[in-house]
Design a protein around this motif. Sequence first.
Motif, short mmCIF file in Angstrom:
data_model
loop_
_atom_site.label_atom_id
_atom_site.label_comp_id
_atom_site.label_asym_id
_atom_site.label_seq_id
_atom_site.Cartn_x
_atom_site.Cartn_y
_atom_site.Cartn_z
N GLU A 9 0.86 -1.29 0.01
CA GLU A 9 0.09 -0.09 0.04
C GLU A 9 0.67 1.26 -0.04
OE1 GLU A 9 -3.85 -2.08 2.43
OE2 GLU A 9 -2.17 -0.88 3.61
N MET A 10 1.93 1.42 0.67
CA MET A 10 3.02 2.21 0.57
C MET A 10 3.37 2.71 -0.68
SD MET A 10 5.64 1.99 3.91
CE MET A 10 4.95 1.07 5.16
N VAL A 11 3.61 1.53 -1.32
CA VAL A 11 4.26 1.99 -2.94
C VAL A 11 3.26 2.65 -3.75
CG1 VAL A 11 4.62 0.71 -4.93
CG2 VAL A 11 5.67 -0.23 -2.90
N VAL A 12 1.92 2.09 -3.48
CA VAL A 12 0.81 2.81 -4.27
C VAL A 12 0.48 4.09 -3.79
CG1 VAL A 12 -1.60 2.65 -4.84
CG2 VAL A 12 -0.32 0.76 -4.88
N GLN A 13 0.58 4.42 -2.34
CA GLN A 13 0.30 5.67 -1.85
C GLN A 13 1.65 6.70 -2.22
OE1 GLN A 13 -2.44 6.69 -0.14
NE2 GLN A 13 -1.51 8.68 -0.45
N GLN A 18 3.70 11.32 -5.31
CA GLN A 18 4.89 11.73 -6.17
C GLN A 18 3.83 12.21 -7.43
OE1 GLN A 18 7.76 12.44 -5.85
NE2 GLN A 18 8.04 11.61 -4.04
N GLY A 19 2.81 12.10 -7.80
CA GLY A 19 2.16 12.64 -8.90
C GLY A 19 1.98 11.85 -9.92
N VAL A 20 2.41 10.31 -9.63
CA VAL A 20 2.24 9.55 -10.91
C VAL A 20 0.79 9.12 -11.21
CG1 VAL A 20 2.90 7.35 -11.25
CG2 VAL A 20 4.42 8.44 -10.03
N ASP A 21 0.57 9.45 -12.61
CA ASP A 21 -0.55 8.77 -13.01
C ASP A 21 -0.97 7.37 -13.60
OD1 ASP A 21 0.70 9.55 -15.47
OD2 ASP A 21 -0.58 11.60 -15.30
N THR A 22 0.51 7.02 -14.26
CA THR A 22 0.68 5.88 -14.85
C THR A 22 1.76 5.01 -14.57
OG1 THR A 22 -0.28 7.30 -16.69
CG2 THR A 22 0.67 5.12 -17.41
N ILE A 23 1.74 3.70 -14.73
CA ILE A 23 2.78 2.65 -14.65
C ILE A 23 2.85 1.92 -15.55
CG2 ILE A 23 3.24 3.32 -12.12
CD1 ILE A 23 1.99 0.46 -11.49
N PHE A 24 4.04 1.31 -16.15
CA PHE A 24 4.04 0.08 -16.92
C PHE A 24 4.27 -1.00 -16.09
CE2 PHE A 24 4.63 4.32 -18.82
CZ PHE A 24 3.81 4.40 -19.86
N GLY A 25 4.13 -2.27 -16.55
CA GLY A 25 4.38 -3.40 -15.69
C GLY A 25 4.14 -4.63 -16.01
N TYR A 26 4.16 -5.68 -15.22
CA TYR A 26 3.84 -7.14 -15.69
C TYR A 26 3.88 -7.68 -14.30
CZ TYR A 26 3.47 -10.99 -18.91
OH TYR A 26 3.02 -12.04 -19.51
N PRO A 27 2.88 -8.44 -14.01
CA PRO A 27 3.22 -9.20 -12.72
C PRO A 27 3.76 -10.34 -12.77
CG PRO A 27 1.04 -9.20 -14.01
CD PRO A 27 1.69 -8.53 -14.87
N GLN A 40 -7.12 -2.45 -5.94
CA GLN A 40 -8.26 -1.73 -5.02
C GLN A 40 -7.91 -0.03 -5.30
OE1 GLN A 40 -7.99 -3.68 -1.19
NE2 GLN A 40 -6.67 -5.37 -2.20
N GLN A 41 -7.61 0.32 -6.19
CA GLN A 41 -7.54 1.78 -6.37
C GLN A 41 -7.74 2.06 -7.70
OE1 GLN A 41 -4.63 3.78 -8.03
NE2 GLN A 41 -4.32 1.87 -8.64
N ASN A 42 -8.11 3.39 -7.89
CA ASN A 42 -8.16 3.93 -9.50
C ASN A 42 -7.57 5.28 -9.73
OD1 ASN A 42 -10.28 2.28 -10.45
ND2 ASN A 42 -11.71 2.86 -8.97
N ASP A 43 -6.57 5.41 -9.17
CA ASP A 43 -5.85 6.79 -9.32
C ASP A 43 -4.64 6.52 -10.29
OD1 ASP A 43 -7.27 8.41 -7.66
OD2 ASP A 43 -6.39 7.73 -5.85
#
Lengths: 581, 186
Positions: A9-13, A18-27, A40-43
Amino acid sequence: MSRQMTGAEMVVQALKDQGVDTIFGYPGGAVLPIYDAIFQQNDIRHILVRHEQAAVHMAEGYARSTGKPGVVLVTSGPGATNAVTGLTDALMDSIPLVVFSGQVPTFMIGTDGFQEADTIGITRPCTKHNWLVKDPAKLSETIHQAFHVATSGRPGPVLIDLPKDVQFATGQYTGPKLARVDHYQPKVKGDIEAITKLVELIEKAERPIFYTGGGVINSGPGASQLLRELVDATGFPITSTLMGLGAYPASGKGWLGMLGMHGLYEANLAMHGCDLMINLGARFDDRITGRVADFSPHSTKAHVDIDASSINKIITVDLPIVGDIGHVLEDLLKVWKARGRKVNKEGLANWWGRIDEWKKVRCLAYTNSDAIIKPQYALERLDALTRGRNRYITTEVGQHQMWAAQYLGFEAPNRWMTSGGLGTMGYGFPASIGVQIAHPDALVINIAGEASWLMNMQEMGTATQFRTPVKQFILNNERLGMVRQWQDLLHGGRYSQSWSESLPDFVKLAESFGWKGIICRDPKELDDAIMEMIDYDGPVLFDCLVEKHENCFPMIPSGKPHNEMLLSADAAAFAGGAALV
Amino acid sequence: MAALNIKKGSTSHSAYDLRDFHSDIERSHTLAVIVENEPGVLARVIGLFSGRGYNIDSLTVAEIDHKGHRSRITIVTRGTEAVIEQIRAQLGRIVPVHEVHDLTTEAKAVERELALFKVTATGEKRVESLRLADIFRASVVDSTLESFIFEITGTSEKIDAFAELMRPLGLVDVARTGVAALARGV
């Protein structure tokens, strides 16, 4: 702000703060808690890639076109090792990225656990800095520090390695304001005495030139604005590296075009013959200098760079100024204006006279054809038909990249994304998706060769899924064009492994992913085909079949000085017996 | 136009410009690097030297300020002035590096190294080794009937000289700490 939450949750918070709206990734297994928090979030929007290398290039495209740091999330082991090429690319081109990698739980580190890799060890030389966070109490501060390090001074990629148990553990979250970042505060203001000395040189110079690089772009739009003001007010000529294109507009009156190995004749000869070289945020790369011993032999050299290690690394300069380009240009303009805006007008007029002679060589001239599309022609048409639009260009690496730099005009910074330092084939396609994510309504074109493009073609699915209408403009010569060119010029025409065998039917490939495919082989149909690509509302794969044996000129062969440039036979005819500096 | 005459089939031009850059005189320099004492910081410093092709002749590292999390890395390296300037600048941009000092050029420095020498000998050679140790102000820190371990402190040159003298007398093992150095004066 300070409250209890899990590491994930800290990572997402922290990203939100930090004003991040988009991340690029692969689980993957080692980042599942973070993916759960993302669910569990939409921001924050998560762009699911098809390969982690592409995630990093997308983040690079996002970062370079917005000026904000790009953010990537990958799992441990192969997720992290796949990111290495992108990290190295971003390090070489000074692109701010924050990459999160999962790691096996702390108690398993060192046991050769499933999907364990020494990510910190592997990425240490290809990041600006990296952190392994073993203590959830330090997680939020580390993330904020990571953003600070990535974006301060000379920007670059950073990586945070997060063991899975730290993601599950609960700890205290602290906001960005509480993070200690005072130990890393690179100097941005240049030494005013040195700046004044540079003004004195500017006032006297007979044959000055601005040589600008990616540092101007990285310094922000303000720096480009100040550069334009300075160049236009002094009337000095300006050339730029591949990385710096767009900082000064191609339509500007001081513009000489790109310099370097495939730079323009007038730009390279002006560099060779100048008496004052003002390097702003470029790093004397070997693709720029050619033979170091003969590099611009008669000039006084000033070098403004935010990274002290760039200064005197390759070329010894007379006047080093460590600082941020924007800050230094602001002071420089102030001092120059206060001293009466002086330049050596007579010297400058003579200098432009010589430059204009060099321009007459028309080094970019080529023999066009009615029967087959010349790659230069394709790019001239692409430029003409897209100029004035809200356009962003990415490229892969090779001949097409150099032609794009030569034949396209860039009027603004942050509109040109190309892999300069590392020369990463496979960069352009994912980068174009990253740019399009940041600028949904823009016209984003990746200029590619068919060989480079295939290196990350799996991202077609990503483009379809996230509805990015990227245009893939492939100059298809069925060759690894630049490799072939070197073999042609330097290896006796033995074309070892430099052709593209078993290519797909690009139109069918496009259709299979729900894209539009266009094939064009006739110069007469090219304009219509390009317009069809531009007008199509969705991703397009444009298979432009071009001349297979075209070489890219001008060219300074490696280890040769600027005045020993190879021109195409066509351009050489114009050169006649022109005296060299 | 001085278009290049490149012969077809010539391979004298490589993709890499192998220029002769380090043509000046190489000198030994002692660098003091004050770093944040965090995991991996030594690896960063060493990785910089190996990655960029610099030499390390000697390296010591230890925490010097427990509360302030500071460690001091003392590196003896060699290179031309330009290379040393580059090394300093490259070290300076490592994020956890706080300060870099060139003790060779910035100030006269005191340099010391500690070494342990194991000499196995009997009879006259054993006596001779003790006599030499006395001259070098080395002390005996372990002894058996057939061996000594000497502890010696001094400049690297002094330790080299002691090693040379001990070798024919039965020197079997050496442990050296590498150079620690501090600038003289205030």
